[in-house]
Write a protein that holds these residues in place. Structure first.
Motif, PDB file in Angstrom:
ATOM      1  N   HIS A  68       5.828   2.916  -4.427  1.00  0.00           N
ATOM      2  CA  HIS A  68       5.503   1.629  -5.041  1.00  0.00           C
ATOM      3  C   HIS A  68       5.521   0.588  -3.936  1.00  0.00           C
ATOM      4  N   ARG A  88       6.072  13.092  -5.945  1.00  0.00           N
ATOM      5  CA  ARG A  88       5.523  13.356  -7.281  1.00  0.00           C
ATOM      6  C   ARG A  88       6.536  12.998  -8.356  1.00  0.00           C
ATOM      7  N   SER A  91       6.995   9.222  -8.601  1.00  0.00           N
ATOM      8  CA  SER A  91       5.792   8.622  -9.183  1.00  0.00           C
ATOM      9  C   SER A  91       5.776   8.803 -10.694  1.00  0.00           C
ATOM     10  N   ILE A  92       6.200   9.963 -11.167  1.00  0.00           N
ATOM     11  CA  ILE A  92       6.288  10.201 -12.612  1.00  0.00           C
ATOM     12  C   ILE A  92       7.290   9.241 -13.239  1.00  0.00           C
ATOM     13  N   SER A  93       8.421   9.020 -12.579  1.00  0.00           N
ATOM     14  CA  SER A  93       9.431   8.095 -13.113  1.00  0.00           C
ATOM     15  C   SER A  93       8.867   6.690 -13.245  1.00  0.00           C
ATOM     16  N   PHE A  94       8.092   6.249 -12.256  1.00  0.00           N
ATOM     17  CA  PHE A  94       7.472   4.932 -12.345  1.00  0.00           C
ATOM     18  C   PHE A  94       6.433   4.901 -13.458  1.00  0.00           C
ATOM     19  N   GLN A  95       5.605   5.941 -13.551  1.00  0.00           N
ATOM     20  CA  GLN A  95       4.562   5.981 -14.583  1.00  0.00           C
ATOM     21  C   GLN A  95       5.153   5.999 -15.980  1.00  0.00           C
ATOM     22  N   GLN A  96       6.275   6.679 -16.150  1.00  0.00           N
ATOM     23  CA  GLN A  96       6.916   6.762 -17.460  1.00  0.00           C
ATOM     24  C   GLN A  96       7.862   5.599 -17.728  1.00  0.00           C
ATOM     25  N   ARG A  97       7.885   4.651 -16.831  1.00  0.00           N
ATOM     26  CA  ARG A  97       8.720   3.447 -16.947  1.00  0.00           C
ATOM     27  C   ARG A  97      10.205   3.786 -17.081  1.00  0.00           C
ATOM     28  N   THR A 166       5.518  -4.147 -16.960  1.00  0.00           N
ATOM     29  CA  THR A 166       4.415  -3.393 -16.374  1.00  0.00           C
ATOM     30  C   THR A 166       4.353  -3.766 -14.901  1.00  0.00           C
TER      31      THR A 166
END
Length: 227
Positions: A68, A88, A91-97, A166
């Motif tokens: 990020h 990876r 990134s998933i943790s960021f995408q899933q908030r 967001t």
């Protein structure tokens, strides 16, 4: 739609601050760094913008990967992954908030306590990139939570905690400007008086919680605002 500014001043030459890396946490999976204001998170266009936090970190940790970013003018907490697998997972943790972030800012005027979340949809102001703007027709949902931390009745700025729900570009800066309380020192969105009121953008990523990408343990980090 909120109109963009009629004109933009030419940004000054890129002169990133020098000094040692501030590494707040490191292990085999991730790094947590405290980025100074004025330093790009990743390389910009042209060789004159090659110096950035990512390149400085990779000189010491060759496996470090960005997950990020913070605006060049914003200081504070930034996470980098160690290796592709951890990149990876983070990134998933960021995408899933699953990552919670809080920023501290000083804004013009007296922001009223209890004003609550800001719900102003944002879109890129294409003729004036990298600026963003509010657009109630085409903008993407961009909620921001705000809490007043204090008010200076003599100088008339408010200190606020801002929570972006967001990760839109310039989300906090645009929302504060749209409310009539631009962040002091903001060279993109503030009025001339507010821009001149501080030598830098008074916005700092002060709090970060996230699950460890390998163990799942909840990690908590804090960085006091340097202003």
């Amino acid at each position: 739609m909120t109109p963009s500014a009629p004109s933009l001043h030419t940004p000054p030459p890129y002169q990133p601050p020098q000094g040692p890396l501030v590494v707040l946490y490191e292990d085999a999976s991730l790094l947590v760094l405290d980025k100074p204001a004025g330093l790009l998170s990743v390389p910009g266009r042209g060789p004159e913008h090659a110096d950035c936090l990512a390149s400085r970190v990779q000189a010491r940790y060759p496996d470090a990967l960005i997950v990020h970013r913070l605006d060049m003018a914003t200081s504070g907490l930034l996470v980098m992954a160690r290796g592709k697998a951890m990149e990876r997972q983070l990134s998933i943790s960021f995408q899933q908030r699953a990552v919670d972030k809080c920023y501290e800012a000083v804004v013009a005027g007296q922001l009223q306590p209890g004003q609550g979340d800001v719900h102003l949809p944002l879109i890129t102001d294409w003729p004036n990139r990298p600026r963003q703007m509010v657009d109630h027709t085409l903008g993407k949902p961009s909620p921001t939570g705000d809490t007043v931390l204090g008010y200076d009745p003599h100088q008339h700025p408010s200190r606020v905690a801002l929570v972006p729900h967001t990760g839109r570009s310039h989300q906090l800066r645009v929302h504060m400007q749209a409310l009539g309380h631009p962040i002091l020192g903001d060279d993109l969105y503030a009025d001339p008086a507010s821009r001149a009121a501080a030598p830098r953008l008074l916005l700092h990523a002060s709090h970060l919680t996230l699950p460890h990408p390998a163990s799942g343990e909840r990690l908590v980090f804090d960085s006091p605002a340097p202003f």
